[in-house]
Design an enzyme around this catalytic site. Structure first.
Site, PDB file in Angstrom:
ATOM      1  N   THR A  53      62.986  24.727  87.989  1.00  0.00           N
ATOM      2  CA  THR A  53      63.817  24.372  89.138  1.00  0.00           C
ATOM      3  C   THR A  53      64.419  22.991  88.957  1.00  0.00           C
ATOM      4  OG1 THR A  53      62.346  25.704  90.513  1.00  0.00           O
ATOM      5  CG2 THR A  53      63.847  24.241  91.663  1.00  0.00           C
ATOM      6  N   TYR A 140      53.357  29.097  79.844  1.00  0.00           N
ATOM      7  CA  TYR A 140      54.304  29.769  80.738  1.00  0.00           C
ATOM      8  C   TYR A 140      54.893  30.971  80.004  1.00  0.00           C
ATOM      9  CZ  TYR A 140      57.875  29.926  84.483  1.00  0.00           C
ATOM     10  OH  TYR A 140      58.675  30.270  85.546  1.00  0.00           O
ATOM     11  N   LYS A 165      50.729  30.716  83.319  1.00  0.00           N
ATOM     12  CA  LYS A 165      51.676  31.058  84.385  1.00  0.00           C
ATOM     13  C   LYS A 165      52.538  32.231  83.926  1.00  0.00           C
ATOM     14  CE  LYS A 165      55.314  29.018  87.270  1.00  0.00           C
ATOM     15  NZ  LYS A 165      56.116  27.817  87.552  1.00  0.00           N
TER      16      LYS A 165
END
Length: 307
Positions: A53, A140, A165
């Site tokens: 983000t 991730y 994640k």
């Protein structure tokens, strides 16, 4: 490192701030710090600086270090600060050093780009990165990079690889990963839901042993993000259903209108909430004004429903 700043003790709603740029497109540390401090007052469990983000791929290395340092200085030791990290092994080590110099407590490691060495390559990449830093690493899984359960179980035995994640949404695979790590005896390993607008999938993720998730909505509507987090923690299914029906489902439908809205629509809504964080950098593009207006109206309807 103070205990509450350790990535091994992550809890609560995880905050991924957008990265602030000025009118000329340069990193704006003052505005960024104000954005981080404002959301800190709402009580997130951690700050993930310069991650997805936060437009990590769009940041120059010097900007990245300043961004992470600004977040770390704003946070102090109140909660962990996790810096984004990525690219191939050599460059990832450079970002790891920059994050450590900036005062980060850990790294969220995006997949290596434009290379596929299979599971052996993933093992080699992440073990080399972990050996190069004292920071804790969270792996991730997203895009085209897919971990085998056995690979995650082996990496979980590396002392400073502390979490995983998932941004792919394959719950069968995620359950097998959780099971493999548990069977290997790594009971303290952390699992995160990293899907865009994770609230839409968190009930399912929680059911397979993934309690943590990040909320992009927290950037611009912390009241709504926290209301959902409290409701799901307390088992208040009626509130969870109301927020999904009234806000999250329409928001996801809006987010799907154009590529890149998982970041650019969040940033536009953050500006509308009073933080002059600037525009997104290329290759992302700004959302259509009518889509921003639609999101703001949706926020009003949701707050009315909560009242």
């Amino acid at each position: 490192m103070p205990p509450n700043a350790s990535p091994r003790r992550l809890d609560g709603l995880l905050f991924f701030p957008v990265t602030a740029f000025d009118a000329e497109g340069r990193f704006a540390p003052g505005v960024y710090r104000e954005h981080v401090e404002a959301r800190l007052a709402d009580g997130p469990g951690a700050v993930f600086a310069a991650c997805g983000t936060g437009e990590f791929p769009a940041l120059a290395p010097q900007e990245y270090e300043l961004c992470v340092r600004t977040a770390a200085e704003a946070v102090g030791s109140r909660v962990p600060v996790i810096g984004g990290c990525g690219y191939g092994t050599t460059l990832a080590k450079e970002y790891a050093r920059a994050a450590a110099n900036a005062g980060a407590d850990g790294l969220l490691v995006l997949p290596p780009y434009s290379a596929d060495g299979g599971q052996d390559g993933l093992l080699r990449h992440y073990t080399a990165l972990a050996a190069s830093t004292d920071l804790d690493l969270i792996l991730y899984q997203r895009d085209t990079t897919v971990f085998a359960p056995e690979t995650v179980a082996e990496l979980a035995q590396v002392p400073n690889i502390v979490g995983f994640k998932d941004g792919r949404g394959d719950l069968d695979l995620m359950l097998r990963i959780v099971s493999a790590v548990r069977t290997a005896g790594e009971s303290g390993f952390l699992f995160f839901n990293g899907m865009p607008t994770a609230e839409m999938t968190q009930l399912a993720y929680r059911a397979v042993g993934v309690p943590l998730y990040s909320s992009a909505v927290f950037c611009f509507a912390p009241d709504i993000a926290l209301a959902f987090h409290r409701a799901i923690d307390a088992g208040e299914q009626k509130t969870v259903d109301t927020l999904i029906d009234v806000f999250f489902r329409p928001y996801v439908q809006l987010r799907h209108k154009r590529p890149g809205y998982a970041v650019s629509l969040v940033k536009a809504a953050t500006r509308a909430a009073g933080h002059e964080v600037g525009a997104v950098r290329a290759p992302l593009t700004e959302p259509a004004p009518e889509h921003v207006a639609e999101l703001l109206a949706l926020l009003d309807r949701t707050r009315a429903a909560l009242r």
